[in-house]
Design an enzyme around this catalytic site. Structure first.
Site, PDB file in Angstrom:
ATOM      1  N   LYS A  32      44.709  36.690  73.882  1.00 55.28           N
ATOM      2  CA  LYS A  32      45.066  35.355  73.436  1.00 55.28           C
ATOM      3  C   LYS A  32      43.914  34.364  73.558  1.00 55.28           C
ATOM      4  CE  LYS A  32      47.175  32.979  76.353  1.00 55.28           C
ATOM      5  NZ  LYS A  32      48.094  32.353  77.339  1.00 55.28           N
ATOM      6  N   THR A  33      43.324  34.327  74.736  1.00 55.34           N
ATOM      7  CA  THR A  33      42.246  33.366  74.950  1.00 55.34           C
ATOM      8  C   THR A  33      41.041  33.704  74.081  1.00 55.34           C
ATOM      9  OG1 THR A  33      43.018  33.150  77.220  1.00 55.34           O
ATOM     10  CG2 THR A  33      40.891  32.200  76.717  1.00 55.34           C
ATOM     11  N   ASP A 226      48.093  25.798  74.054  1.00 56.47           N
ATOM     12  CA  ASP A 226      48.277  27.093  74.690  1.00 56.47           C
ATOM     13  C   ASP A 226      49.629  27.107  75.410  1.00 56.47           C
ATOM     14  OD1 ASP A 226      47.663  29.589  75.477  1.00 56.47           O
ATOM     15  OD2 ASP A 226      46.239  29.024  77.041  1.00 56.47           O
ATOM     16  N   GLU A 227      50.183  28.266  75.639  1.00 57.40           N
ATOM     17  CA  GLU A 227      51.449  28.407  76.369  1.00 57.40           C
ATOM     18  C   GLU A 227      52.516  27.467  75.794  1.00 57.40           C
ATOM     19  OE1 GLU A 227      51.517  30.769  78.446  1.00 57.40           O
ATOM     20  OE2 GLU A 227      49.752  30.818  79.752  1.00 57.40           O
ATOM     21  N   GLN A 257      57.243  35.161  78.054  1.00 56.71           N
ATOM     22  CA  GLN A 257      56.594  34.734  79.286  1.00 56.71           C
ATOM     23  C   GLN A 257      56.951  33.296  79.643  1.00 56.71           C
ATOM     24  OE1 GLN A 257      52.524  36.274  80.160  1.00 56.71           O
ATOM     25  NE2 GLN A 257      52.559  36.824  77.999  1.00 56.71           N
ATOM     26  N   ARG A 597      50.803  41.977  84.652  1.00 52.73           N
ATOM     27  CA  ARG A 597      49.518  41.570  85.231  1.00 52.73           C
ATOM     28  C   ARG A 597      48.624  42.764  85.494  1.00 52.73           C
ATOM     29  NH1 ARG A 597      49.111  37.871  82.928  1.00 52.73           N
ATOM     30  NH2 ARG A 597      51.089  38.465  82.030  1.00 52.73           N
TER      31      ARG A 597
END
Length: 658
Positions: A32-33, A226-227, A257, A597
């Site tokens: 994503k980043t 973002d998010e 998430q 994670r």
DNA sequence: AGGATCTGTCTTTTT
DNA sequence: GACAGATCCT
């Protein structure tokens, strides 16, 4: 060779999109980043000036990482190197963006450029004051509870007035309305904003003032958020305003998430993006580059049980891998011992401690785990010790804030008698009430000398850089002398205070005044989790301990997920026996976040007995464990570890059963 | 004014 | 079983 060549087709299509609304649904570990930073670079290469680009994240940590990665990417691109000099993309959190705009528009807010940003403690204190002013008993109406109620409403874009107008005759809401009104009066009086205000007031300001709105819409023509699944109403609205008429808005997120529903985040904002912007381009990133096949299979099994979601299934090229271990232990100490032993084994095999993470649902669990690690001499670091929360740091900053904002009564209350000046409760009350005239002459003099100190600091602020000003404050306030006298903790406190000087030097290059203002607002907004302390404290090679919430966005080769017990994870809130499907699904998403994670290996551990509050509770294993498939799990046969430990257990067991 | 002692509450997650 | 807040004591 283009920078886009390192992206997969889906990532690339997102990065190459330049105009109009874009929705990127990015699964965990799907790059994503990377996609976002390449998109920003691509925009700049396509001729958009960097300073026209805005990227909003939720945490300071994420903002810092984004800024660093964009900068690194820009540096590799010779073609834009010159352009980059002209400006950089503006990367901020929602809160720091709000603080930035409110500071710039202080003429409209009326709270000056040095307004205080209240932290949790300050907010509670002010609310308590408001409750008392309303002739209510703060024990009956707890500040915390009222704070949550008000915070939620502010997140829904309501003010004290609009809320009061809306509530009917219900008992509790009317209480809230009354306290809120008084609380708001105190905020204005102290020239302060609380966390929620930073977004609320910014959003209101931009909606009510077309001139100001136009300014920021012209400044930022390309917005990234973002998010996005974690936005609440206020943030959602702010995003829309900033998106302006051009709709060059790119949002990234993953409904699976979304773990902040409890504080007003609504992942449906993400699901309705395509209704908000019918011409939106949608990109789905489903290839996971982080975890092995087994881990991903578990993650997919966990999340597919949720009903409210956009269906997507992550896949990976990393076939097989180690199975997920399920570990059953007697109690939390044995759990900790097992984890410590396993960590020791890993480290012996050459694993770097920082590649190991230990996750838990609630902070109190860290204690037993720490003791276990300590016993085996394993280096560890707990996320959550906030540098800015340390007494000494708070005191130094309070001196500076009080000097710059004489209305900051919270700060004056904190420091009036630190170091001890013989000014107690009574004096404080009179000073805050503006009734200094009635003080006895000797006390009056002491107050005057305190005021002189503040005036000295205020004067110094006119010429000194932030780092110099902090150094000066430490001495002038008398704090240094106080630390030097304290033989036990003084040295450490002084060290921390001087760490603040080092941190301040990062702001020395900013224009005078702006530097210290930015430092103060950054300090207020620094969260427990992304301690700006990592800037000053060396990034140590240590095992990381943190809550599952705090782990979002991070990745580790080895991950322990602890406390897999019913009512702890999934956590049972205070809702009582009522089963709330929304909460249950959020707990499940939280578990999904935890598992995703891991890169190589996951351990899930639970304890049959756990001490909560001094009293022992007997627990059953988490229902989440039932959703996992035999194909990728294995049950650890032996727990505890070496003989020495086992012997100890026997002893404990006997004591416990007595 | 300020320290010492006692009590009740706290533990879900955070910007 | 910690820690803040209240209360008591010097």
């Amino acid at each position: 060779m283009s920078h886009l060549d390192s992206l997969n087709p889906a990532q690339r299509s997102a990065a190459e999109h330049t105009t109009g609304p874009l929705l990127i649904i990015a699964g965990a570990g799907a790059g994503k980043t990377k996609t976002l930073t390449h998109r920003i670079l691509n925009l700049i290469k396509s001729g958009i000036a960097p300073e026209h680009i805005l990227a909003i994240t939720f945490t300071n940590k994420a903002a810092r990482e984004m800024a660093d990665r964009v900068r690194a990417l820009l540096a590799t691109e010779a073609s834009v190197r010159h352009g980059a000099k002209a400006g950089e993309p503006f990367v901020a959190t929602f809160h720091s963006l709000g603080a930035y705009i409110l500071r710039a528009e202080h003429e409209a807010t009326g709270r000056g450029t040095h307004f205080s940003i209240l932290d949790d403690d300050d907010t509670n204190r002010l609310l308590k004051q408001a409750i008392i002013a309303q002739q209510l008993d703060p024990k009956q109406f707890e500040p915390r509870r009222l704070k949550n109620a008000i915070s939620r409403e502010k997140g829904e874009l309501l003010t004290a007035e609009t809320y009061a107008a809306r509530v009917g005759n219900e008992y509790f809401p009317r209480i809230v309305a009354g306290v809120w009104k008084e609380y708001e009066r105190l905020l204005v009086q102290e020239k302060a904003f609380d966390f929620d205000d930073l977004i609320l007031h910014t959003t209101l300001l931009l909606s009510e003032r077309p001139d100001i709105r136009a300014k920021y819409q012209a400044r930022w023509t390309h917005i990234h958020i973002d998010e996005y699944q974690d936005t609440n109403v206020a943030q959602y609205k702010l995003s829309k305003i900033l998106g302006g008429d051009q709709h060059n808005i790119c949002v990234v997120g993953d409904t699976d998430q979304s773990i902040y529903g409890w504080r007003g985040a609504d992942f449906r904002n993400m699901m309705i993006f395509e209704e908000d912007y019918p011409d939106a381009t949608v990109v789905l990133l489903e290839e996971n580059y982080r975890s092995t096949e087994h881990i991903l299979a578990a993650a997919n099994d966990i999340i597919k049980k949720n009903k409210v979601r956009k269906d997507k299934t992550l896949f990976t090229n990393k076939k097989g891998g180690e199975k997920i271990s399920i570990v059953s232990t007697l109690d939390e100490r044995e759990e900790a011992r097992f984890i410590a032993k396993t960590c020791r084994d890993l480290i012996t095999q050459g694993v770097s401690p920082k590649d190991i993470a230990i996750l838990y649902r609630a902070n109190f669990q860290s204690r037993a785990l720490e003791e276990g690690l300590l016993a085996r001499d394993i280096p560890y670091q707990v996320l959550g010790v906030k540098f800015f929360n340390r007494m000494e740091v708070k005191h130094v900053l309070a001196y500076i804030r009080a000097a710059l904002n004489p209305d900051a009564t919270a700060d004056i209350a904190r420091i009036l008698n630190v170091p001890t000046r013989g000014l107690g409760k009574t004096t404080l009350a009179k000073v805050l009430a503006g009734d200094e005239a009635s003080l006895p002459p000797a006390t009056k003099e002491k107050v005057a000398s305190f005021r002189t100190i503040l005036a000295d600091i205020a004067r110094a602020a006119e010429t000194y850089t932030p780092s110099l000003l902090i150094r000066y404050t430490i001495k002038q306030s008398g704090l240094e002398e106080m630390f030097l006298k304290d033989r036990e903790e003084g040295e450490e406190r002084l060290e921390n205070a001087y760490e603040l000087v080092a941190l301040g030097s990062k702001y020395d290059t900013l224009p005078l005044g702006e530097g210290i203002a930015t430092l103060l607002s950054d300090a207020a907004l620094a969260s427990d989790q992304d301690s700006l302390g990592t800037h000053t404290k060396k990034q140590v090679d240590a095992v990381r301990l943190m809550t599952v919430h705090a782990s979002k966005g991070l990745e580790f080769p080895y991950v322990f997920i602890t406390g897999m017990e019913q009512d702890l994870f999934p956590h049972r809130g205070f809702d009582g026996p009522v089963r709330n499907p929304e909460r249950e699904e959020e707990e499940r998403r939280l578990f999904y976040v935890a598992v995703t994670r891991a890169e190589k290996k996951v351990w899930l551990s639970y304890a049959h007995m756990r001490t909560v509050f001094g009293s022992k509770n007997v627990n059953t294993p988490s229902e989440f464990l039932m959703d996992l498939d035999e194909a990728y799990i294995e049950t650890a046969e032996e727990i505890g570890g070496d003989e020495e430990d086992t012997e100890q257990h026997e002893g404990e067991r006997m004591i416990e059963y007595l």
